[in-house]
Design an enzyme around this catalytic site. Structure first.
Site, PDB file in Angstrom:
ATOM      1  N   HIS A 143       0.822  -1.219   0.000  1.00 31.05           N
ATOM      2  CA  HIS A 143       0.000   0.000   0.000  1.00 31.05           C
ATOM      3  C   HIS A 143       0.854   1.267   0.000  1.00 31.05           C
ATOM      4  O   HIS A 143       0.412   2.306  -0.464  1.00 31.05           O
ATOM      5  CB  HIS A 143      -0.952  -0.013   1.207  1.00 31.05           C
ATOM      6  CG  HIS A 143      -0.257   0.108   2.536  1.00 31.05           C
ATOM      7  ND1 HIS A 143       0.298  -0.974   3.186  1.00 31.05           N
ATOM      8  CD2 HIS A 143       0.001   1.178   3.323  1.00 31.05           C
ATOM      9  CE1 HIS A 143       0.844  -0.573   4.331  1.00 31.05           C
ATOM     10  NE2 HIS A 143       0.679   0.728   4.434  1.00 31.05           N
ATOM     11  N   HIS A 184       4.525   9.074  13.109  1.00 30.31           N
ATOM     12  CA  HIS A 184       3.548   8.005  13.356  1.00 30.31           C
ATOM     13  C   HIS A 184       4.260   6.741  13.814  1.00 30.31           C
ATOM     14  O   HIS A 184       5.423   6.525  13.506  1.00 30.31           O
ATOM     15  CB  HIS A 184       2.630   7.742  12.170  1.00 30.31           C
ATOM     16  CG  HIS A 184       3.260   7.160  10.926  1.00 30.31           C
ATOM     17  ND1 HIS A 184       4.417   7.613  10.360  1.00 30.31           N
ATOM     18  CD2 HIS A 184       2.830   6.146  10.112  1.00 30.31           C
ATOM     19  CE1 HIS A 184       4.682   6.916   9.264  1.00 30.31           C
ATOM     20  NE2 HIS A 184       3.741   6.014   9.093  1.00 30.31           N
TER      21      HIS A 184
HETATM   22  O1  LIG Z   1       1.564  -6.480   9.035  1.00 33.97           O
HETATM   23  C1  LIG Z   1       2.145  -5.910   9.925  1.00 33.97           C
HETATM   24  O2  LIG Z   1       2.243  -6.386  11.034  1.00 33.97           O
HETATM   25  C2  LIG Z   1       2.710  -4.564   9.615  1.00 33.97           C
HETATM   26  C3  LIG Z   1       1.719  -3.465   9.905  1.00 33.97           C
HETATM   27  C4  LIG Z   1       1.562  -2.509   8.774  1.00 33.97           C
HETATM   28  O3  LIG Z   1       1.663  -2.878   7.635  1.00 33.97           O
HETATM   29  C5  LIG Z   1       1.313  -1.154   9.116  1.00 33.97           C
HETATM   30  C6  LIG Z   1       1.375  -0.201   8.171  1.00 33.97           C
HETATM   31  C7  LIG Z   1       1.231   1.178   8.524  1.00 33.97           C
HETATM   32  C8  LIG Z   1       1.490   2.172   7.641  1.00 33.97           C
HETATM   33  O4  LIG Z   1       1.756   1.942   6.371  1.00 33.97           O
HETATM   34  C9  LIG Z   1       1.610   3.564   8.017  1.00 33.97           C
HETATM   35  O5  LIG Z   1       0.918   4.000   8.936  1.00 33.97           O
HETATM   36  O6  LIG Z   1       2.429   4.244   7.394  1.00 33.97           O
HETATM   37 FE   LIG Z   2       3.541   3.149   6.058  1.00 27.51          FE
END
Ligand SMILES: O=C(O)CCC(=O)/C=C/C=C(\O)C(=O)O
Ligand SMILES: [Fe+2]
Length: 312
Positions: A115, A179
């Protein structure tokens, strides 16, 4: 020939969080402004700096940065799965140029992106293969981190290549300001989490859902003031955005990775993508910020920023 830039936070909670309607509307407004900026610029090529969250890059081989010659979205958090339209021969020339400039970048002929890389393409272009795009991974979650100077040098090397092309290049920087979402840290991870951090490619649907649910639950708790993660830091965020707008990126060389973590959270290192993008933009000369949006949004676990800029 000309360069323009959009830097923006991403968040897995964009589709799964629940901020007040007024906040959602403000973020949508910032996205619409960025979309209009991009539509007006009509880019022929995108170079996208993005981190990864243990979906494409793992501790079995973790480079500080990597240029993709081909790339595939993994489809996490409901993002589009499948190939990006990467101009491979141009990406090869870009990597050679960067290496010739003494920045030893890794390359991937099959980069898997999550993402972090996909959300800006979807938000700005409505899809992941509607514009030729070269993805550049910039590590923003996995220690050890390079100094910020090195990111500035990477951006400068990439920008000097792009500024000589007969293309209208849009630079994207994707990721947070302050963050601290619950991305596992090697030092404190459980054994199952370590196995994921080491080589968690292609999880089952159940395993992916469990990972994602943990982030969604943490966001709810954080918005209620009950999550054991670092607070957002709007002052730090504003200082970063001011530094990027000022045009003097060398001022950021003095930052240290440990202090960045302490001030703004484990994932604040994603702001490295912004530095790389602004540094690339500055290779075409001085630049001006066209629009700037910022809100601390606990429901997205993000000091959330969206900035557009163009060379003058
Ligand atoms: O899967 C996991 O444990 C990792 C968690 C995760 O992918 C969190 C992503 C958060 C972001 O992309 C963000 O806040 O930038
Ligand atoms: Fe991220």
């Amino acid at each position: 020939m000309t360069l323009a830039l959009t830097c923006m936070s991403h968040s897995p909670l964009l589709e799964h969080g629940d901020p007040p309607a007024e906040v959602v509307e403000a973020v949508e407004g910032a996205f619409a402004t960025a979309r209009a900026f991009v539509a007006d610029y009509q880019p022929t090529l995108v170079v996208s700096f993005a981190p990864d969250h243990y979906n494409g890059f793992f501790y079995d081989l973790m480079p500080p940065f990597c240029i993709g010659y081909e790339a595939l979205g993994v489809g996490d958090y409901g993002t589009t799965e499948g190939p990006l339209d990467v101009p491979t021969e141009l990406a090869e020339r870009l990597a050679q140029h960067v290496i010739d400039a003494d920045v030893d970048v890794a390359i991937s002929r099959r980069m898997e992106v999550d993402h972090g890389a996909i959300q800006p393409l979807e938000i700005l272009f409505g899809g992941i293969d509607t514009v030729p795009a070269i993805p550049v991974f910039v590590n923003g979650v996995a220690k050890p981190f390079t100094r910020m100077r090195r990111i500035r040098q990477l951006g400068a090397a990439i920008g000097s290549f792009l500024a000589d092309l007969d293309e209208r290049v849009l630079l994207i920087g994707s990721g947070g300001l302050s963050h601290d979402p619950p991305v596992p840290q090697w030092a404190t991870a459980s054994e199952p989490q370590r196995a994921m951090l080491l080589n968690g490619r292609h999880p089952t649907a159940e395993a992916r859902d469990a990972r994602q649910q943990r982030v969604i639950e943490t966001a709810k708790a954080f918005a209620a003031g009950e999550a054991p993660i670092r607070d957002l830091n709007p002052e730090w965020d504003q200082a970063m955005m001011d530094a990027f707008a000022s045009g003097d990126l060398t001022a950021l060389d003095a930052m240290t990775p440990d202090q960045m973590t302490a001030d703004a959270g484990n994932s604040a290192h994603e702001v490295r993508t912004w530095l790389a993008a602004f540094s690339a933009l500055s290779a075409a000369g001085s630049y001006e910020v066209a629009s700037s949006f910022y809100r601390p949004i606990p429901e997205y676990i993000a000091g959330f920023g969206v900035v557009t800029a163009r060379s003058m």
